[in-house]
Design a protein around this motif. Structure first.
Motif, PDB file in Angstrom:
ATOM      1  N   LEU A 150       0.850  -1.201   0.000  1.00 55.74           N
ATOM      2  CA  LEU A 150       0.000   0.000   0.000  1.00 55.74           C
ATOM      3  C   LEU A 150       0.876   1.239   0.000  1.00 55.74           C
ATOM      4  O   LEU A 150       1.918   1.270   0.662  1.00 55.74           O
ATOM      5  N   ASP A 151       0.420   2.264  -0.681  1.00 56.48           N
ATOM      6  CA  ASP A 151       1.120   3.543  -0.687  1.00 56.48           C
ATOM      7  C   ASP A 151       0.693   4.303   0.579  1.00 56.48           C
ATOM      8  O   ASP A 151      -0.353   4.959   0.609  1.00 56.48           O
ATOM      9  N   LEU A 152       1.519   4.208   1.611  1.00 59.86           N
ATOM     10  CA  LEU A 152       1.127   4.762   2.913  1.00 59.86           C
ATOM     11  C   LEU A 152       1.123   6.291   2.925  1.00 59.86           C
ATOM     12  O   LEU A 152       0.332   6.905   3.640  1.00 59.86           O
ATOM     13  N   GLU A 153       1.994   6.880   2.126  1.00 62.12           N
ATOM     14  CA  GLU A 153       1.982   8.352   2.061  1.00 62.12           C
ATOM     15  C   GLU A 153       0.677   8.833   1.442  1.00 62.12           C
ATOM     16  O   GLU A 153       0.056   9.787   1.901  1.00 62.12           O
ATOM     17  N   ALA A 154       0.264   8.132   0.401  1.00 60.82           N
ATOM     18  CA  ALA A 154      -1.004   8.500  -0.239  1.00 60.82           C
ATOM     19  C   ALA A 154      -2.167   8.267   0.726  1.00 60.82           C
ATOM     20  O   ALA A 154      -3.114   9.068   0.775  1.00 60.82           O
ATOM     21  N   TYR A 155      -2.077   7.190   1.499  1.00 58.97           N
ATOM     22  CA  TYR A 155      -3.129   6.892   2.497  1.00 58.97           C
ATOM     23  C   TYR A 155      -3.247   8.058   3.472  1.00 58.97           C
ATOM     24  O   TYR A 155      -4.343   8.584   3.706  1.00 58.97           O
ATOM     25  N   GLN A 156      -2.102   8.467   4.000  1.00 50.24           N
ATOM     26  CA  GLN A 156      -2.110   9.575   4.964  1.00 50.24           C
ATOM     27  C   GLN A 156      -2.752  10.820   4.335  1.00 50.24           C
ATOM     28  O   GLN A 156      -3.553  11.507   4.962  1.00 50.24           O
ATOM     29  N   ALA A 157      -2.387  11.069   3.076  1.00 49.97           N
ATOM     30  CA  ALA A 157      -2.886  12.276   2.411  1.00 49.97           C
ATOM     31  C   ALA A 157      -4.389  12.206   2.139  1.00 49.97           C
ATOM     32  O   ALA A 157      -5.061  13.247   2.061  1.00 49.97           O
ATOM     33  N   LEU A 158      -4.925  10.983   2.012  1.00 48.12           N
ATOM     34  CA  LEU A 158      -6.369  10.841   1.739  1.00 48.12           C
ATOM     35  C   LEU A 158      -7.219  11.089   2.979  1.00 48.12           C
ATOM     36  O   LEU A 158      -8.401  11.419   2.882  1.00 48.12           O
ATOM     37  N   LEU A 159      -6.595  10.859   4.157  1.00 47.28           N
ATOM     38  CA  LEU A 159      -7.364  10.970   5.398  1.00 47.28           C
ATOM     39  C   LEU A 159      -7.606  12.439   5.740  1.00 47.28           C
ATOM     40  O   LEU A 159      -6.711  13.265   5.599  1.00 47.28           O
ATOM     41  N   GLY A 160      -8.803  12.744   6.174  1.00 47.88           N
ATOM     42  CA  GLY A 160      -9.106  14.137   6.512  1.00 47.88           C
ATOM     43  C   GLY A 160     -10.409  14.210   7.276  1.00 47.88           C
ATOM     44  O   GLY A 160     -11.004  13.187   7.618  1.00 47.88           O
ATOM     45  N   PRO A 161     -10.878  15.427   7.532  1.00 46.43           N
ATOM     46  CA  PRO A 161     -12.091  15.590   8.351  1.00 46.43           C
ATOM     47  C   PRO A 161     -13.337  14.952   7.750  1.00 46.43           C
ATOM     48  O   PRO A 161     -14.272  14.615   8.477  1.00 46.43           O
ATOM     49  N   LYS A 162     -13.336  14.756   6.424  1.00 43.16           N
ATOM     50  CA  LYS A 162     -14.529  14.146   5.823  1.00 43.16           C
ATOM     51  C   LYS A 162     -14.493  12.616   5.885  1.00 43.16           C
ATOM     52  O   LYS A 162     -15.484  11.961   5.561  1.00 43.16           O
ATOM     53  N   THR A 163     -13.328  12.053   6.243  1.00 43.13           N
ATOM     54  CA  THR A 163     -13.207  10.591   6.267  1.00 43.13           C
ATOM     55  C   THR A 163     -14.019  10.034   7.433  1.00 43.13           C
ATOM     56  O   THR A 163     -13.735  10.335   8.588  1.00 43.13           O
ATOM     57  N   LYS A 164     -14.989   9.224   7.126  1.00 38.58           N
ATOM     58  CA  LYS A 164     -15.824   8.644   8.188  1.00 38.58           C
ATOM     59  C   LYS A 164     -15.487   7.175   8.425  1.00 38.58           C
ATOM     60  O   LYS A 164     -15.631   6.672   9.528  1.00 38.58           O
ATOM     61  N   VAL A 165     -15.077   6.502   7.361  1.00 40.71           N
ATOM     62  CA  VAL A 165     -14.787   5.064   7.470  1.00 40.71           C
ATOM     63  C   VAL A 165     -13.541   4.749   6.645  1.00 40.71           C
ATOM     64  O   VAL A 165     -13.375   5.289   5.544  1.00 40.71           O
ATOM     65  N   VAL A 166     -12.713   3.881   7.207  1.00 43.79           N
ATOM     66  CA  VAL A 166     -11.601   3.310   6.450  1.00 43.79           C
ATOM     67  C   VAL A 166     -11.853   1.797   6.440  1.00 43.79           C
ATOM     68  O   VAL A 166     -12.075   1.197   7.493  1.00 43.79           O
ATOM     69  N   ALA A 167     -11.873   1.199   5.259  1.00 49.48           N
ATOM     70  CA  ALA A 167     -12.146  -0.245   5.165  1.00 49.48           C
ATOM     71  C   ALA A 167     -11.055  -0.874   4.300  1.00 49.48           C
ATOM     72  O   ALA A 167     -10.993  -0.637   3.092  1.00 49.48           O
ATOM     73  N   LEU A 168     -10.178  -1.650   4.940  1.00 49.35           N
ATOM     74  CA  LEU A 168      -8.985  -2.147   4.253  1.00 49.35           C
ATOM     75  C   LEU A 168      -8.769  -3.631   4.507  1.00 49.35           C
ATOM     76  O   LEU A 168      -9.147  -4.170   5.556  1.00 49.35           O
ATOM     77  N   SER A 169      -8.111  -4.222   3.534  1.00 51.64           N
ATOM     78  CA  SER A 169      -7.758  -5.626   3.652  1.00 51.64           C
ATOM     79  C   SER A 169      -6.568  -5.786   4.599  1.00 51.64           C
ATOM     80  O   SER A 169      -5.606  -5.028   4.528  1.00 51.64           O
ATOM     81  N   HIS A 170      -6.640  -6.781   5.484  1.00 49.11           N
ATOM     82  CA  HIS A 170      -5.481  -7.069   6.339  1.00 49.11           C
ATOM     83  C   HIS A 170      -4.441  -7.861   5.539  1.00 49.11           C
ATOM     84  O   HIS A 170      -3.253  -7.707   5.741  1.00 49.11           O
ATOM     85  N   MET A 171      -4.941  -8.697   4.614  1.00 49.70           N
ATOM     86  CA  MET A 171      -4.024  -9.427   3.724  1.00 49.70           C
ATOM     87  C   MET A 171      -4.729  -9.601   2.379  1.00 49.70           C
ATOM     88  O   MET A 171      -5.881 -10.041   2.331  1.00 49.70           O
ATOM     89  N   SER A 172      -4.014  -9.273   1.318  1.00 48.68           N
ATOM     90  CA  SER A 172      -4.623  -9.347  -0.020  1.00 48.68           C
ATOM     91  C   SER A 172      -4.761 -10.788  -0.496  1.00 48.68           C
ATOM     92  O   SER A 172      -3.808 -11.570  -0.407  1.00 48.68           O
ATOM     93  N   ASN A 173      -5.932 -11.110  -1.039  1.00 46.46           N
ATOM     94  CA  ASN A 173      -6.166 -12.468  -1.552  1.00 46.46           C
ATOM     95  C   ASN A 173      -5.495 -12.677  -2.912  1.00 46.46           C
ATOM     96  O   ASN A 173      -5.471 -13.796  -3.407  1.00 46.46           O
ATOM     97  N   VAL A 174      -4.968 -11.615  -3.503  1.00 48.84           N
ATOM     98  CA  VAL A 174      -4.308 -11.736  -4.808  1.00 48.84           C
ATOM     99  C   VAL A 174      -2.790 -11.575  -4.667  1.00 48.84           C
ATOM    100  O   VAL A 174      -2.024 -12.383  -5.184  1.00 48.84           O
ATOM    101  N   LEU A 175      -2.399 -10.525  -3.951  1.00 50.68           N
ATOM    102  CA  LEU A 175      -0.976 -10.182  -3.883  1.00 50.68           C
ATOM    103  C   LEU A 175      -0.263 -10.892  -2.738  1.00 50.68           C
ATOM    104  O   LEU A 175       0.960 -10.994  -2.740  1.00 50.68           O
TER     105      LEU A 175
END
Ligand code: PMP
Length: 404
Positions: A150-175
């Motif tokens: 995951l691009d963690l810098e991009a993740y950080q940049a996406l988070l903000g006051p409008k973010t209500k939910v983050v829904a992420l895979s703990h382990m990818s079923n493909v990668l």
């Protein structure tokens, strides 16, 4: 001492069968795992000896079955360090995400943001798309880097006051990428968002402590965890579950019903309308007991060793492309063979008794990210052996010859 895969195979009756005249090499456990005898027998025992509907009887069989059903809930709770009231039985990982999304959706406003990643399974995409369509929420996507992390810098940049939910895979079923759930949760919480993890793959390969991760919700399925189909787990923090409205209506989820009014039961029963998957819960409890009784660190090392061995043997195959090479990844190998459709690769491998998955793996955004329409996937489990790993590589080499 090294993990004894040969010994563990004896617990899995199906593994001794042949496919197309060859010993079965089952490398599709990420889609669904095979079943240990302990779990098969627990379900059979319930059906042959002590079965009735739960929570509604005053007779012996009803009480015994209710005890077994609730014992399974305690086993699932202990397995992930949760309280038993924080464990909801669902029909699978998919239903668990739908339950949470539908509940949260009832209080989201147009313009609220939900952060997902490009590596999500459709089970953790489509329920949120429903909210985009129905509530006008905005989906934001964490990009996946070339190595599959995951691009963690991009993740950080996406988070903000409008973010209500983050829904992420703990382990990818493909990668096979294993995400740092604890760090991801901390960042989500700093932004004031709720965080849900799709643990359908991770739970199988590593111990999960939902309190340590600080997940608000954590979902997984039974059938990948050596348990039966038709059962999944939704973990929710007590206060978060208490805030969620019911998902389905029916028997057992109410406080009281009159012709004018209705009140609801407390979690977890609020979310278990109707007759639940009783036998499946009992089976999952037995599978969890069985797995918890194994040396999980040794299993992880064994699976990693199988993957590393295969990856090493594939070096230099210039007709093969591996998708997903993130550091610390789990034992899932997604690949394409030049000039061959993944479905054809899987079908030819099957002639050699080797079972792999092929297709989009319910992860179309990820396929698009890597510029492929499909891939083949070999996934390794505790019962796979080094001989099987070699049989896979040998069969793959012969398969490629069809397309050379
Ligand atoms: N998430 C992931 C990462 C998965 O691999 C799967 C199963 N393919 C699911 C969700 C869906 O789980 P279930 O089959 O229990 O609905």
């Amino acid at each position: 001492m090294a993990f004894d895969a040969e010994a563990i195979r004896k617990d899995f009756p199906i593994l001794s069968r042949q496919v197309n005249g060859k010993p079965l090499v089952y490398l599709d456990s990420a889609a669904s795992a095979q079943k240990p005898r302990a779990m098969i027998e627990a379900m059979t025992h319930a059906m042959e000896y002590s079965y009735a509907n739960v929570h509604r009887g005053l007779h012996t069989l009803a009480n015994e079955t209710t005890d077994a059903y609730e014992a399974a809930r305690r086993k699932a709770a202990a397995f992930i360090n949760a309280a038993e009231t924080e464990i909801v039985f669902t029909k699978g990982g998919t239903e668990a995400v739908n339950l949470v999304a539908a509940g949260i959706g009832s209080w989201l406003q147009p313009g609220d943001e939900i952060v997902l990643s490009q590596m999500e399974h459709h089970a953790n995409i489509v329920p949120w798309h429903f909210l985009r369509e129905r509530k006008g929420v905005v989906l934001k996507w964490v990009p996946v880097l070339d190595d599959g992390s995951l691009d963690l810098e991009a993740y950080q940049a996406l988070l903000g006051p409008k973010t209500k939910v983050v829904a992420l895979s703990h382990m990818s079923n493909v990668l096979g990428t294993i995400n740092d759930a604890k760090a991801l949760a901390r960042m989500a919480h700093e932004a004031g968002a709720l965080v849900l993890f799709d643990g359908c793959q991770a739970i199988v390969h590593k111990p999960v402590d939902v309190k340590d991760i600080d997940a608000d919700f954590y979902v997984f399925s039974g059938h990948k965890l050596y348990g039966p189909t038709g059962i999944g787990i939704l973990y929710g923090k007590a206060d978060k579950l208490a805030a969620l409205p019911p998902y389905q209506g029916g028997g057992e989820m109410i406080g009281a019903v009159s012709m004018d009014e209705i009140t609801y039961a407390d979690p977890p029963h609020r979310f278990e309308a109707g007759t639940p998957p009783i036998l499946e819960a009992i089976g999952l409890g037995a599978a969890i007991d069985w797995l918890a009784g194994q040396d999980r660190a040794a299993i992880a090392e064994h699976e990693h060793h199988l993957y590393a061995h295969v990856r090493e043997r594939l070096q230099g195959f210039n007709w093969l492309r591996v998708i997903g090479e993130a550091p610390g990844k789990g034992a899932i190998l997604s690949f394409t063979v030049d000039g061959a459709h993944a479905h054809d690769v899987a079908q030819i491998l099957d002639r050699y008794g080797v079972a792999v998955r092929a297709g989009t793996h319910c992860a179309e955004p990820l396929m698009r990210r890597f510029g492929v329409t499909s891939s083949a996937r070999a996934s390794f489990a505790l019962y796979n052996t080094l001989e099987e790993a070699d049989a896979f590589v040998d069969a793959l080499t012969k398969t490629q010859a069809f397309f050379a």
